[in-house]
Design a protein around this motif. Structure first.
Motif, PDB file in Angstrom:
ATOM      1  N   PHE A 303       0.804  -1.211   0.000  1.00 49.61           N
ATOM      2  CA  PHE A 303       0.000   0.000   0.000  1.00 49.61           C
ATOM      3  C   PHE A 303       0.843   1.270   0.000  1.00 49.61           C
ATOM      4  N   GLY A 304       2.129   1.150  -0.257  1.00 55.54           N
ATOM      5  CA  GLY A 304       2.968   2.336  -0.274  1.00 55.54           C
ATOM      6  C   GLY A 304       3.422   2.735   1.121  1.00 55.54           C
ATOM      7  N   PRO A 305       4.134   3.856   1.255  1.00 55.37           N
ATOM      8  CA  PRO A 305       4.685   4.270   2.548  1.00 55.37           C
ATOM      9  C   PRO A 305       3.592   4.660   3.541  1.00 55.37           C
ATOM     10  N   PHE A 306       3.924   4.538   4.818  1.00 53.63           N
ATOM     11  CA  PHE A 306       2.959   4.819   5.873  1.00 53.63           C
ATOM     12  C   PHE A 306       3.672   5.408   7.074  1.00 53.63           C
ATOM     13  N   THR A 307       2.886   5.957   7.978  1.00 54.13           N
ATOM     14  CA  THR A 307       3.368   6.413   9.277  1.00 54.13           C
ATOM     15  C   THR A 307       2.566   5.700  10.349  1.00 54.13           C
ATOM     16  N   ALA A 308       3.233   5.065  11.297  1.00 50.54           N
ATOM     17  CA  ALA A 308       2.560   4.382  12.403  1.00 50.54           C
ATOM     18  C   ALA A 308       2.252   5.385  13.506  1.00 50.54           C
ATOM     19  N   ARG A 309       1.011   5.371  13.984  1.00 51.03           N
ATOM     20  CA  ARG A 309       0.577   6.292  15.033  1.00 51.03           C
ATOM     21  C   ARG A 309      -0.083   5.514  16.170  1.00 51.03           C
ATOM     22  N   PRO A 310      -0.093   6.062  17.381  1.00 54.44           N
ATOM     23  CA  PRO A 310      -0.751   5.350  18.485  1.00 54.44           C
ATOM     24  C   PRO A 310      -2.225   5.115  18.177  1.00 54.44           C
ATOM     25  N   ALA A 311      -2.681   3.916  18.460  1.00 57.89           N
ATOM     26  CA  ALA A 311      -4.090   3.583  18.279  1.00 57.89           C
ATOM     27  C   ALA A 311      -4.872   3.936  19.539  1.00 57.89           C
ATOM     28  N   HIS A 312      -6.154   4.155  19.374  1.00 61.88           N
ATOM     29  CA  HIS A 312      -7.041   4.488  20.476  1.00 61.88           C
ATOM     30  C   HIS A 312      -7.971   3.309  20.722  1.00 61.88           C
ATOM     31  N   ALA A 313      -8.139   2.937  21.985  1.00 63.63           N
ATOM     32  CA  ALA A 313      -8.970   1.778  22.289  1.00 63.63           C
ATOM     33  C   ALA A 313     -10.411   1.977  21.851  1.00 63.63           C
ATOM     34  N   GLY A 314     -10.878   3.214  21.806  1.00 66.22           N
ATOM     35  CA  GLY A 314     -12.251   3.472  21.424  1.00 66.22           C
ATOM     36  C   GLY A 314     -12.476   3.528  19.932  1.00 66.22           C
ATOM     37  N   ASP A 315     -11.438   3.335  19.151  1.00 66.23           N
ATOM     38  CA  ASP A 315     -11.573   3.390  17.706  1.00 66.23           C
ATOM     39  C   ASP A 315     -11.032   2.099  17.113  1.00 66.23           C
ATOM     40  N   TYR A 316     -11.253   1.933  15.811  1.00 64.88           N
ATOM     41  CA  TYR A 316     -10.713   0.755  15.143  1.00 64.88           C
ATOM     42  C   TYR A 316     -10.552   1.049  13.665  1.00 64.88           C
ATOM     43  N   ARG A 317      -9.428   0.586  13.132  1.00 65.51           N
ATOM     44  CA  ARG A 317      -9.191   0.562  11.698  1.00 65.51           C
ATOM     45  C   ARG A 317      -8.545  -0.778  11.376  1.00 65.51           C
ATOM     46  N   GLU A 318      -8.700  -1.216  10.150  1.00 64.92           N
ATOM     47  CA  GLU A 318      -8.148  -2.519   9.793  1.00 64.92           C
ATOM     48  C   GLU A 318      -6.627  -2.519   9.769  1.00 64.92           C
ATOM     49  N   SER A 319      -6.015  -1.342   9.778  1.00 65.13           N
ATOM     50  CA  SER A 319      -4.556  -1.272   9.870  1.00 65.13           C
ATOM     51  C   SER A 319      -4.067  -1.323  11.312  1.00 65.13           C
ATOM     52  N   GLN A 320      -4.976  -1.458  12.285  1.00 66.54           N
ATOM     53  CA  GLN A 320      -4.578  -1.492  13.694  1.00 66.54           C
ATOM     54  C   GLN A 320      -3.835  -2.787  13.995  1.00 66.54           C
ATOM     55  N   HIS A 321      -2.772  -2.681  14.777  1.00 65.55           N
ATOM     56  CA  HIS A 321      -1.980  -3.850  15.150  1.00 65.55           C
ATOM     57  C   HIS A 321      -1.442  -3.650  16.556  1.00 65.55           C
ATOM     58  N   LEU A 322      -1.272  -4.750  17.269  1.00 66.85           N
ATOM     59  CA  LEU A 322      -0.788  -4.697  18.649  1.00 66.85           C
ATOM     60  C   LEU A 322       0.727  -4.689  18.662  1.00 66.85           C
ATOM     61  N   THR A 323       1.295  -3.914  19.584  1.00 62.17           N
ATOM     62  CA  THR A 323       2.744  -3.824  19.727  1.00 62.17           C
ATOM     63  C   THR A 323       3.198  -4.116  21.159  1.00 62.17           C
ATOM     64  N   GLY A 324       2.271  -4.446  22.033  1.00 61.83           N
ATOM     65  CA  GLY A 324       2.621  -4.719  23.427  1.00 61.83           C
ATOM     66  C   GLY A 324       2.147  -6.094  23.845  1.00 61.83           C
ATOM     67  N   ILE A 325       1.303  -6.155  24.863  1.00 60.72           N
ATOM     68  CA  ILE A 325       0.757  -7.412  25.349  1.00 60.72           C
ATOM     69  C   ILE A 325      -0.220  -7.963  24.306  1.00 60.72           C
ATOM     70  N   ARG A 326      -0.155  -9.282  24.090  1.00 58.25           N
ATOM     71  CA  ARG A 326      -1.030  -9.945  23.120  1.00 58.25           C
ATOM     72  C   ARG A 326      -1.728 -11.114  23.794  1.00 58.25           C
ATOM     73  N   LEU A 327      -3.055 -11.103  23.760  1.00 63.19           N
ATOM     74  CA  LEU A 327      -3.869 -12.169  24.322  1.00 63.19           C
ATOM     75  C   LEU A 327      -4.665 -12.805  23.190  1.00 63.19           C
ATOM     76  N   CYS A 328      -4.677 -14.116  23.134  1.00 60.30           N
ATOM     77  CA  CYS A 328      -5.449 -14.810  22.106  1.00 60.30           C
ATOM     78  C   CYS A 328      -5.541 -16.277  22.483  1.00 60.30           C
ATOM     79  N   LYS A 329      -6.266 -17.032  21.680  1.00 56.29           N
ATOM     80  CA  LYS A 329      -6.280 -18.477  21.826  1.00 56.29           C
ATOM     81  C   LYS A 329      -5.000 -19.045  21.225  1.00 56.29           C
ATOM     82  N   THR A 330      -4.424 -20.020  21.898  1.00 61.26           N
ATOM     83  CA  THR A 330      -3.179 -20.610  21.403  1.00 61.26           C
ATOM     84  C   THR A 330      -3.356 -21.165  19.993  1.00 61.26           C
ATOM     85  N   ALA A 331      -4.498 -21.775  19.729  1.00 62.66           N
ATOM     86  CA  ALA A 331      -4.747 -22.338  18.399  1.00 62.66           C
ATOM     87  C   ALA A 331      -4.793 -21.247  17.343  1.00 62.66           C
ATOM     88  N   LEU A 332      -5.293 -20.069  17.701  1.00 60.39           N
ATOM     89  CA  LEU A 332      -5.373 -18.976  16.737  1.00 60.39           C
ATOM     90  C   LEU A 332      -3.980 -18.493  16.357  1.00 60.39           C
TER      91      LEU A 332
END
Length: 603
Positions: A303-332
């Motif tokens: 998608f070309g160049p980008f700038t990473a910015r802090p995400a807000h818990a009250g918002d969502y975009r499909e480009s959102q990604h976690l950079t700290g603690i990650r919780l999920c199902k082990t199978a996932l």
């Protein structure tokens, strides 16, 4: 046939960016031929004339719980009307029993989210009728097969070059949370002096993404929590997970780095980011290889160049990604690991710096949301200098602000109340500087630089001065191996911030083509050094191991109450919290690393 119409409405109090509100009602014919039973229709659009609607406010951290009866479900224009569609559809599908029939209504050219790879094993397409696509849930989704919030594998990646006491404090909290049905995994050897318990070592090598994949492969419990050794999970972790609910995708906690013991000055740690595309456009073509076959270009480069910015818990975009603690199902995680199994070696220089971004993009492309919990906090023992600062972050269009600083900046901080930023004492740091000087500084300058280290006060400004002095007195070697060793030592021992392999490769390639002044200037301009300079305002870099912990006193309790008032009244641009005033205070205290942490604590 009866019908329940759910009209979703953007929760403007918690969304960080404006959200359009569709004004056009649904077109006629959307509810025809839906079979028998109660139909549940979900849309951001007003209902057609004659239909009553139940309004439900939503934002990025909403867990959508609907009165589903097993009858047909209509998802009308969710993807086309809202950037929040992916997590909302995720919740609806996972809450629906096997046998539920779905009808997705989207305008021509808008793809159906139920066609994404994650749903292919549980949803069967039944055909298409114009803009209506029909599906039936024939099997539980992957996450549903591991239902339940008991049985956790807490997997820790030690932060490189941190002293052992950081990992020991992290493990002390995890021992209190693991319980009888949990386990603790540590990448690499366990620290000395660790009391007997559920912790075990896992052999893992490579970059951070490869280490997380190795930890997930060794996990023996259905629920997985991946964290770094500087993270301190909240004591009420299990209660927070029960409040959030089961059936989550990739989940993180809003994470704070608190800079003072009173808890008044903090900053958002790297918990989640979103991308601001500088040159949005069509997918870039995959380049051919020498044998004519197409290489698989990572999504991060499509998608070309980008700038990473802090995400807000009250918002969502499909480009959102976690950079700290990650919780999920082990199978996932095992189904969608951090490293794409189909990745080719040509991507290696770019991979580590963008592994979190690439993983988040691949998860979203598969239909899996990465989001932050709406309640509860985690803390870090020490802040990440690469994310230092309290400036606000605006998106590209200037339509919204996400505050990185969570701080009552107008209140003073007493010097004795400041927490150290770096996890070493001044003496340990000075001894490390001597080792770097002996190994890398030119011989005619060594005595002068050692004298400067011995006489410069151990302050933030003195630390920055010595870092630049060592850099200026180190010759630019054309030997790539020697230059690589110097960069590793300078970032790890002098600056004490990480040097991503991608940035290191850039610096090494620049040194091969530039003179000494150009290379030194490039190192000065690295992100780590510029952010370290910003820490000078904090005033305290070094301290004893116990200085990162907070005593439980009336003074610190009053600080938490004042901080909670600020969060309620003015902190909406930085933090989201679903809960009562008492729950907010309890969550802040549960996230705080108190002084009894070094002796072990109980939830």
């Amino acid at each position: 046939m009866t019908m329940t119409y759910i009209q979703l409405r953007p929760d403007r109090r918690r969304l960080a960016h404006p959200h359009p509100v569709p004004a056009a009602p649904l077109s006629s014919g959307w509810d025809a031929d839906r079979g028998d039973g109660t139909v549940t229709a979900v849309s951001f659009r007003p209902p057609p004339t004659g239909h009553a609607a139940r309004a439900v406010p939503v934002h990025g951290a909403t867990r959508l719980t609907l009165p589903l009866t097993g009858g047909p479900v209509v998802l009308a224009h969710l993807h086309g009307d809202s950037r929040l569609a992916l997590p909302l559809v995720w919740d609806i599908v996972h809450a629906s029993p096997v046998g539920t029939r779905f009808t997705v209504v989207e305008d021509d050219g808008v793809p159906s989210l139920l066609d994404r790879p994650y749903y292919t094993t549980s949803l069967q397409p039944l055909g298409r009728d114009g803009i209506h696509r029909h599906y039936e849930k024939t099997a539980p989704c992957l996450v549903e097969t591991a239902a339940g919030l008991t049985g956790w594998s807490f997997a820790v990646r030690p932060v490189p070059h941190d002293p052992p006491h950081v990992l020991r404090l992290c493990l002390a909290r995890l021992r209190a949370l693991a319980g009888a049905d949990g386990e603790i995994l540590v990448a690499g050897p366990l620290p000395d002096g660790l009391p007997p318990g559920p912790a075990r070592s896992v052999t893992a090598a490579g970059d951070a993404a490869a280490v997380r994949d190795a930890l997930a492969a060794a996990a023996g419990q259905p629920n997985l929590c991946l964290l770094d050794s500087r993270h301190i999970l909240p004591l009420n972790f299990h209660a927070l997970m029960a409040a959030h609910g089961d059936g989550f995708g990739l989940l993180g906690f809003q994470t704070l780095s608190v800079l003072d013991r009173a808890g008044l000055h903090a900053q958002r740690h790297g918990d989640a980011q979103t991308l601001d595309w500088r040159l949005p456009g069509p997918l870039l073509a995959d380049p051919p290889t020498d044998d004519g076959e197409a290489r698989v270009r990572p999504l991060i480069h499509r998608f070309g160049p980008f700038t990473a910015r802090p995400a807000h818990a009250g918002d969502y975009r499909e480009s959102q990604h976690l950079t700290g603690i990650r919780l999920c199902k082990t199978a996932l995680w095992r189904r969608y690991p951090a490293h794409d199994p189909g990745a080719s070696s040509w991507q290696a220089p770019d991979w580590d710096d963008g592994a979190d971004v690439e993983h988040g993009l691949r998860l979203a492309a598969a239909g899996i949301p990465s989001r932050l919990a709406a309640r509860g906090f985690a803390q870090t023992l020490y802040p990440d200098p690469a994310r230092a600062g309290t400036r606000d972050e605006r998106d590209r269009a200037g339509t919204g602000t996400v505050r990185r600083g969570v701080s009552l900046g107008w209140l003073p901080t007493l010097p004795r109340g400041r927490k150290p930023v770096l996890p070493v004492t001044a003496g340990e740091h000075r001894r490390g500087l001597y080792r770097v000087i002996d190994a890398h500084v030119e011989a005619p300058f060594r005595d002068a630089v050692r004298h400067a280290v011995a006489t410069t006060p151990p302050t933030a400004r003195g630390h920055l001065f010595l870092a630049l002095l060592i850099l200026d007195r180190t010759p630019l070697r054309r030997d790539r191996a020697a230059l690589s060793a110097f960069l590793d030592a300078w970032f790890a021992t002098v600056l004490r911030v990480p040097l991503p392999p991608f940035r290191k490769a850039r610096l090494l390639s620049m040194a091969a083509d530039a003179d000494g002044d150009a290379f030194t200037g490039a190192v000065r301009e690295t992100l780590a050094l510029r952010h370290l300079a910003g820490l000078c305002a904090h005033g305290r870099l070094f301290g004893e191991p116990g200085d990162a912990l907070v005593p439980d006193t009336p003074w610190t309790a009053a600080g938490r109450q004042l901080f909670a008032v600020w969060l309620r009244l003015l902190g909406r641009d930085a933090i989201v919290h679903h809960g009562t005033w008492a729950e907010l205070l309890a969550d802040l205290k549960a996230a705080t690393p108190l002084t009894d942490l070094q002796d072990g604590d109980t939830p």
